[in-house]
Design a protein around this motif. Sequence first.
Motif, PDB file in Angstrom:
ATOM      1  N   VAL A 210       0.832  -1.216   0.000  1.00 54.50           N
ATOM      2  CA  VAL A 210       0.000   0.000   0.000  1.00 54.50           C
ATOM      3  C   VAL A 210       0.860   1.256   0.000  1.00 54.50           C
ATOM      4  O   VAL A 210       0.556   2.250  -0.655  1.00 54.50           O
ATOM      5  CB  VAL A 210      -0.944  -0.015   1.223  1.00 54.50           C
ATOM      6  CG1 VAL A 210      -1.615   1.347   1.407  1.00 54.50           C
ATOM      7  CG2 VAL A 210      -1.986  -1.110   1.077  1.00 54.50           C
ATOM      8  N   GLY A 211       1.951   1.200   0.786  1.00 57.63           N
ATOM      9  CA  GLY A 211       2.797   2.378   0.956  1.00 57.63           C
ATOM     10  C   GLY A 211       2.538   3.039   2.297  1.00 57.63           C
ATOM     11  O   GLY A 211       1.644   2.644   3.056  1.00 57.63           O
ATOM     12  N   THR A 212       3.302   4.029   2.614  1.00 55.76           N
ATOM     13  CA  THR A 212       3.167   4.753   3.883  1.00 55.76           C
ATOM     14  C   THR A 212       1.771   5.347   4.007  1.00 55.76           C
ATOM     15  O   THR A 212       1.239   5.929   3.060  1.00 55.76           O
ATOM     16  CB  THR A 212       4.219   5.870   3.977  1.00 55.76           C
ATOM     17  OG1 THR A 212       5.521   5.282   3.926  1.00 55.76           O
ATOM     18  CG2 THR A 212       4.075   6.666   5.263  1.00 55.76           C
ATOM     19  N   ILE A 213       1.166   5.186   5.189  1.00 57.04           N
ATOM     20  CA  ILE A 213      -0.151   5.768   5.440  1.00 57.04           C
ATOM     21  C   ILE A 213      -0.009   6.920   6.436  1.00 57.04           C
ATOM     22  O   ILE A 213       0.930   6.951   7.237  1.00 57.04           O
ATOM     23  CB  ILE A 213      -1.153   4.727   5.980  1.00 57.04           C
ATOM     24  CG1 ILE A 213      -0.628   4.109   7.299  1.00 57.04           C
ATOM     25  CG2 ILE A 213      -1.425   3.637   4.952  1.00 57.04           C
ATOM     26  CD1 ILE A 213      -1.618   3.162   7.957  1.00 57.04           C
TER      27      ILE A 213
ATOM     28  N   GLU B 105      -5.302  -2.344 -10.240  1.00 54.19           N
ATOM     29  CA  GLU B 105      -5.272  -3.788 -10.450  1.00 54.19           C
ATOM     30  C   GLU B 105      -3.855  -4.359 -10.355  1.00 54.19           C
ATOM     31  O   GLU B 105      -3.672  -5.523  -9.994  1.00 54.19           O
ATOM     32  CB  GLU B 105      -5.886  -4.132 -11.805  1.00 54.19           C
ATOM     33  CG  GLU B 105      -7.391  -3.914 -11.868  1.00 54.19           C
ATOM     34  CD  GLU B 105      -7.984  -4.403 -13.178  1.00 54.19           C
ATOM     35  OE1 GLU B 105      -7.233  -5.000 -13.973  1.00 54.19           O
ATOM     36  OE2 GLU B 105      -9.187  -4.195 -13.393  1.00 54.19           O
ATOM     37  N   THR B 106      -2.865  -3.559 -10.680  1.00 52.28           N
ATOM     38  CA  THR B 106      -1.477  -4.037 -10.633  1.00 52.28           C
ATOM     39  C   THR B 106      -1.037  -4.382  -9.217  1.00 52.28           C
ATOM     40  O   THR B 106      -0.037  -5.089  -9.033  1.00 52.28           O
ATOM     41  CB  THR B 106      -0.525  -2.972 -11.205  1.00 52.28           C
ATOM     42  OG1 THR B 106      -0.735  -1.727 -10.511  1.00 52.28           O
ATOM     43  CG2 THR B 106      -0.773  -2.779 -12.694  1.00 52.28           C
ATOM     44  N   LYS B 107      -1.769  -3.875  -8.208  1.00 51.41           N
ATOM     45  CA  LYS B 107      -1.406  -4.130  -6.818  1.00 51.41           C
ATOM     46  C   LYS B 107      -2.114  -5.375  -6.253  1.00 51.41           C
ATOM     47  O   LYS B 107      -1.772  -5.833  -5.151  1.00 51.41           O
ATOM     48  CB  LYS B 107      -1.766  -2.921  -5.951  1.00 51.41           C
ATOM     49  CG  LYS B 107      -0.981  -1.655  -6.270  1.00 51.41           C
ATOM     50  CD  LYS B 107       0.430  -1.726  -5.719  1.00 51.41           C
ATOM     51  CE  LYS B 107       1.148  -0.382  -5.840  1.00 51.41           C
ATOM     52  NZ  LYS B 107       2.503  -0.424  -5.276  1.00 51.41           N
ATOM     53  N   ILE B 108      -3.096  -5.904  -6.971  1.00 53.54           N
ATOM     54  CA  ILE B 108      -3.866  -7.033  -6.444  1.00 53.54           C
ATOM     55  C   ILE B 108      -2.993  -8.269  -6.292  1.00 53.54           C
ATOM     56  O   ILE B 108      -3.029  -8.960  -5.262  1.00 53.54           O
ATOM     57  CB  ILE B 108      -5.082  -7.328  -7.350  1.00 53.54           C
ATOM     58  CG1 ILE B 108      -6.059  -6.150  -7.298  1.00 53.54           C
ATOM     59  CG2 ILE B 108      -5.780  -8.621  -6.915  1.00 53.54           C
ATOM     60  CD1 ILE B 108      -7.245  -6.297  -8.229  1.00 53.54           C
ATOM     61  N   ALA B 109      -2.182  -8.561  -7.307  1.00 53.00           N
ATOM     62  CA  ALA B 109      -1.304  -9.732  -7.245  1.00 53.00           C
ATOM     63  C   ALA B 109      -0.306  -9.632  -6.088  1.00 53.00           C
ATOM     64  O   ALA B 109      -0.137 -10.606  -5.340  1.00 53.00           O
ATOM     65  CB  ALA B 109      -0.590  -9.937  -8.571  1.00 53.00           C
ATOM     66  N   PRO B 110       0.374  -8.482  -5.881  1.00 48.83           N
ATOM     67  CA  PRO B 110       1.281  -8.386  -4.726  1.00 48.83           C
ATOM     68  C   PRO B 110       0.580  -8.571  -3.381  1.00 48.83           C
ATOM     69  O   PRO B 110       1.159  -9.163  -2.462  1.00 48.83           O
ATOM     70  CB  PRO B 110       1.864  -6.973  -4.856  1.00 48.83           C
ATOM     71  CG  PRO B 110       1.795  -6.670  -6.316  1.00 48.83           C
ATOM     72  CD  PRO B 110       0.522  -7.331  -6.787  1.00 48.83           C
ATOM     73  N   ILE B 111      -0.668  -8.061  -3.271  1.00 44.96           N
ATOM     74  CA  ILE B 111      -1.427  -8.265  -2.032  1.00 44.96           C
ATOM     75  C   ILE B 111      -1.688  -9.753  -1.817  1.00 44.96           C
ATOM     76  O   ILE B 111      -1.484 -10.295  -0.717  1.00 44.96           O
ATOM     77  CB  ILE B 111      -2.769  -7.499  -2.079  1.00 44.96           C
ATOM     78  CG1 ILE B 111      -2.542  -5.985  -1.977  1.00 44.96           C
ATOM     79  CG2 ILE B 111      -3.707  -7.968  -0.957  1.00 44.96           C
ATOM     80  CD1 ILE B 111      -2.150  -5.487  -0.619  1.00 44.96           C
ATOM     81  N   ALA B 112      -2.148 -10.437  -2.874  1.00 45.79           N
ATOM     82  CA  ALA B 112      -2.431 -11.875  -2.783  1.00 45.79           C
ATOM     83  C   ALA B 112      -1.164 -12.657  -2.453  1.00 45.79           C
ATOM     84  O   ALA B 112      -1.186 -13.594  -1.639  1.00 45.79           O
ATOM     85  CB  ALA B 112      -3.049 -12.373  -4.087  1.00 45.79           C
ATOM     86  N   GLN B 113      -0.045 -12.279  -3.075  1.00 51.83           N
ATOM     87  CA  GLN B 113       1.225 -12.962  -2.813  1.00 51.83           C
ATOM     88  C   GLN B 113       1.668 -12.763  -1.368  1.00 51.83           C
ATOM     89  O   GLN B 113       2.163 -13.694  -0.725  1.00 51.83           O
ATOM     90  CB  GLN B 113       2.290 -12.451  -3.780  1.00 51.83           C
ATOM     91  CG  GLN B 113       2.085 -12.905  -5.217  1.00 51.83           C
ATOM     92  CD  GLN B 113       2.987 -12.175  -6.193  1.00 51.83           C
ATOM     93  OE1 GLN B 113       3.684 -11.235  -5.829  1.00 51.83           O
ATOM     94  NE2 GLN B 113       2.973 -12.604  -7.454  1.00 51.83           N
ATOM     95  N   ALA B 114       1.488 -11.553  -0.861  1.00 55.82           N
ATOM     96  CA  ALA B 114       1.881 -11.273   0.523  1.00 55.82           C
ATOM     97  C   ALA B 114       1.050 -12.099   1.497  1.00 55.82           C
ATOM     98  O   ALA B 114       1.585 -12.695   2.443  1.00 55.82           O
ATOM     99  CB  ALA B 114       1.721  -9.781   0.818  1.00 55.82           C
TER     100      ALA B 114
END
Length: 281
Positions: free
Chosen positions: A120-123, A176-185
């Motif tokens: 997500v990055g810094t919040i 959508e490009t962030k969905i795969a990294p979230i799932a992988q994490a």
Amino acid sequence: QNIVILLQNNHEIRAGGGFIGSYALVTLEDGVINKLLIDDIYNPDGQLDAETLKTLSPAPEPIETYFRSDGIGLRDSNWWPHFPKTGSQFALLYKEATGIVPQWVVGINLPVVEDLLGVVGTITLPESGEEVSPETLFEKAEIASEVNFEPGSRGKKDFLTEVAQQLWLSLFPLPETKIAPIAQALGANMIHVDIQAYSSVSEWQDVISDTALAGAIPQTDGDYLSVISSNVGGNKANYWVNRSTNYSVFVDRNGKLRAKLTVSFSHSGETESWPNGLYRD
């Protein structure tokens, strides 16, 4: 449906993950979240008297020795490495303390939140304007827990609530490009047993029972080795402690199989002041 999420700090490692300092209660109605409560674990724990704990949850010998308690409370309910035991024990005690029956008990360790922040990055927390990144999450959470602490203090609760809300809000507008990294994490954390789940509904528990998500110790008639550590020093020394394990099997002169296990600990801390300190395992 009620889902209780145990927020476990693995810098104070326990056999079932990490010390349960806080928890989140998520209530679903028709599949939609209608309630999110983040609370200090000591609040429901305080509703359980010593006699109730001794009857419902008698303490294993190490708890009696190190914590001088006849019963094991909610905060120590993940003493066991077998998460189905943790989940069922927590559900029993949580119902006794609050009257709420959790259909799911989910344990997540600190790396889960750090990995999600990494995607997500810094919040930025709206109340204080404070920035939280994967690298600063642990330190800021400890400061919120301990600085100017008084009984009934809301520092940790308010901090964790803001982090959870901002992280939740940040997940949905992700491209959508962030969905795969979230799932992988999330997948990697399940494999590493930093995410575990238990359902009090037997049909649902059966669905996950043979997966890594169940966090179960394998039941086998053969040989099995699992090196389990629990921090009984009441500090966060595991932040500075690294453990390595070396296991070898060889054949001796008589043709017998022999095994050798070496467990090594290194402690890089430089002070005995909390949250650092001596590591008691």
